[in-house]
Design a protein around this motif. Structure first.
Motif, PDB file in Angstrom:
ATOM      1  N   UNK A  82       5.067  23.006  33.719  1.00  0.00           N
ATOM      2  CA  UNK A  82       4.252  23.713  32.736  1.00  0.00           C
ATOM      3  C   UNK A  82       2.973  24.266  33.324  1.00  0.00           C
ATOM      4  N   UNK A  83       3.078  24.825  34.509  1.00  0.00           N
ATOM      5  CA  UNK A  83       1.913  25.403  35.178  1.00  0.00           C
ATOM      6  C   UNK A  83       1.773  26.865  34.790  1.00  0.00           C
ATOM      7  N   UNK A  84       0.548  27.359  34.824  1.00  0.00           N
ATOM      8  CA  UNK A  84       0.268  28.705  34.313  1.00  0.00           C
ATOM      9  C   UNK A  84       1.064  29.791  35.035  1.00  0.00           C
ATOM     10  N   UNK A  85       1.277  29.651  36.356  1.00  0.00           N
ATOM     11  CA  UNK A  85       2.036  30.677  37.080  1.00  0.00           C
ATOM     12  C   UNK A  85       3.488  30.731  36.618  1.00  0.00           C
ATOM     13  N   UNK A  86       4.072  29.569  36.347  1.00  0.00           N
ATOM     14  CA  UNK A  86       5.454  29.535  35.862  1.00  0.00           C
ATOM     15  C   UNK A  86       5.540  30.143  34.461  1.00  0.00           C
ATOM     16  N   UNK A  87       4.592  29.775  33.611  1.00  0.00           N
ATOM     17  CA  UNK A  87       4.594  30.288  32.234  1.00  0.00           C
ATOM     18  C   UNK A  87       4.400  31.806  32.234  1.00  0.00           C
ATOM     19  N   UNK A  88       3.525  32.300  33.099  1.00  0.00           N
ATOM     20  CA  UNK A  88       3.313  33.744  33.206  1.00  0.00           C
ATOM     21  C   UNK A  88       4.617  34.456  33.580  1.00  0.00           C
ATOM     22  N   UNK A  89       5.335  33.926  34.565  1.00  0.00           N
ATOM     23  CA  UNK A  89       6.598  34.544  34.992  1.00  0.00           C
ATOM     24  C   UNK A  89       7.628  34.484  33.870  1.00  0.00           C
ATOM     25  N   UNK A  90       7.692  33.377  33.144  1.00  0.00           N
ATOM     26  CA  UNK A  90       8.647  33.279  32.035  1.00  0.00           C
ATOM     27  C   UNK A  90       8.318  34.291  30.938  1.00  0.00           C
ATOM     28  N   UNK A  91       7.028  34.508  30.667  1.00  0.00           N
ATOM     29  CA  UNK A  91       6.630  35.540  29.700  1.00  0.00           C
ATOM     30  C   UNK A  91       7.056  36.925  30.199  1.00  0.00           C
ATOM     31  N   UNK A  92       6.836  37.186  31.491  1.00  0.00           N
ATOM     32  CA  UNK A  92       7.260  38.470  32.075  1.00  0.00           C
ATOM     33  C   UNK A  92       8.771  38.632  31.952  1.00  0.00           C
ATOM     34  N   UNK A  93       9.491  37.546  32.134  1.00  0.00           N
ATOM     35  CA  UNK A  93      10.951  37.557  32.032  1.00  0.00           C
ATOM     36  C   UNK A  93      11.384  37.944  30.616  1.00  0.00           C
ATOM     37  N   UNK A  94      10.700  37.403  29.619  1.00  0.00           N
ATOM     38  CA  UNK A  94      11.006  37.778  28.237  1.00  0.00           C
ATOM     39  C   UNK A  94      10.772  39.270  28.016  1.00  0.00           C
ATOM     40  N   UNK A  95       9.676  39.783  28.565  1.00  0.00           N
ATOM     41  CA  UNK A  95       9.373  41.206  28.448  1.00  0.00           C
ATOM     42  C   UNK A  95      10.417  42.067  29.133  1.00  0.00           C
ATOM     43  N   UNK A  96      10.894  41.612  30.283  1.00  0.00           N
ATOM     44  CA  UNK A  96      11.906  42.354  31.028  1.00  0.00           C
ATOM     45  C   UNK A  96      13.220  42.423  30.254  1.00  0.00           C
ATOM     46  N   UNK A  97      13.594  41.337  29.629  1.00  0.00           N
ATOM     47  CA  UNK A  97      14.829  41.298  28.834  1.00  0.00           C
ATOM     48  C   UNK A  97      14.760  42.335  27.715  1.00  0.00           C
ATOM     49  N   UNK A  98      13.610  42.416  27.037  1.00  0.00           N
ATOM     50  CA  UNK A  98      13.436  43.399  25.964  1.00  0.00           C
ATOM     51  C   UNK A  98      13.440  44.820  26.515  1.00  0.00           C
TER      52      UNK A  98
END
Length: 200
Positions: A155-171
């Protein structure tokens, strides 16, 4: 030309150069994207759970470049295109400074000098961002192609940032999957879980 660390977003004017530390260079997240790509890019067998322990050591610029070329084979073309785009934007900024009627000649010269100082820095940040999104898009495609049900990361900020980017990429890619991101605590440690749902 390649990826290398640049730094936070610069704010450039006739007053000087300052930095917005909230706008982090995407280079900071490339390690995480590469770790996730390496973790997910393999053959899968039904009803088997896969665990990948991320390496603690950061990859060098050379290692990052090598790994990213595996997942984004057109990386050189992307970087070249981004370089041309940024050069065009840079020329536009120079023209704006020249044409500004509210500034004295000394202030215009200061602004132009500050832009010139930050030329390579701005281009590097832009290239890092373009490569980052290429890698994130590839990660999104892996989620869909391999029918991955979920990813759990620290649950580190860099991982969470990438997961958010991943959600954006899917959309952005209109992939037929949806996601739900939750951060939770287990055994006094924080984790992030990205649940992947296939849209039928």
């Amino acid at each position: 030309m390649g990826i290398q660390f640049a730094g936070p977003k610069p704010i450039i004017s006739h007053h000087g150069i300052s930095f917005d530390n909230n706008k982090i260079d995407k280079y900071e997240y490339l390690d995480v994207v590469v770790q996730l790509l390496k973790a997910l890019d393999h053959d899968y067998f039904e009803d088997k759970t896969y665990i990948y322990n991320a390496e603690i050591a950061h990859l060098s610029e050379s290692q990052l470049n090598d790994e990213l070329r595996r997942y984004c084979p057109d990386i050189d073309s992307l970087m070249e295109t981004q370089n041309h785009t940024m050069e065009s934007e840079f020329e536009h900024e120079l023209a704006r400074a020249h044409e500004n009627t509210l500034l004295s000649e000394d202030e215009k010269e200061a602004w132009l000098n500050n832009l010139e100082i930050m030329h390579d820095y701005l281009i590097q940040r832009s290239i890092n961002k373009r490569v980052y999104y290429c890698a994130v898009d590839r990660l999104a495609q892996l989620l869909q192609h391999d029918h991955i049900e979920h990813i759990v990361t620290p649950g580190l900020i860099n991982y969470i940032h990438v997961l958010h980017s991943l959600e954006g990429s899917i959309q952005r890619q209109h992939l037929p999957i949806d996601t739900k991101l939750v951060v939770y605590e287990e055994d006094e440690r924080l984790f992030a879980k990205l649940q992947v749902i296939t849209i039928k």
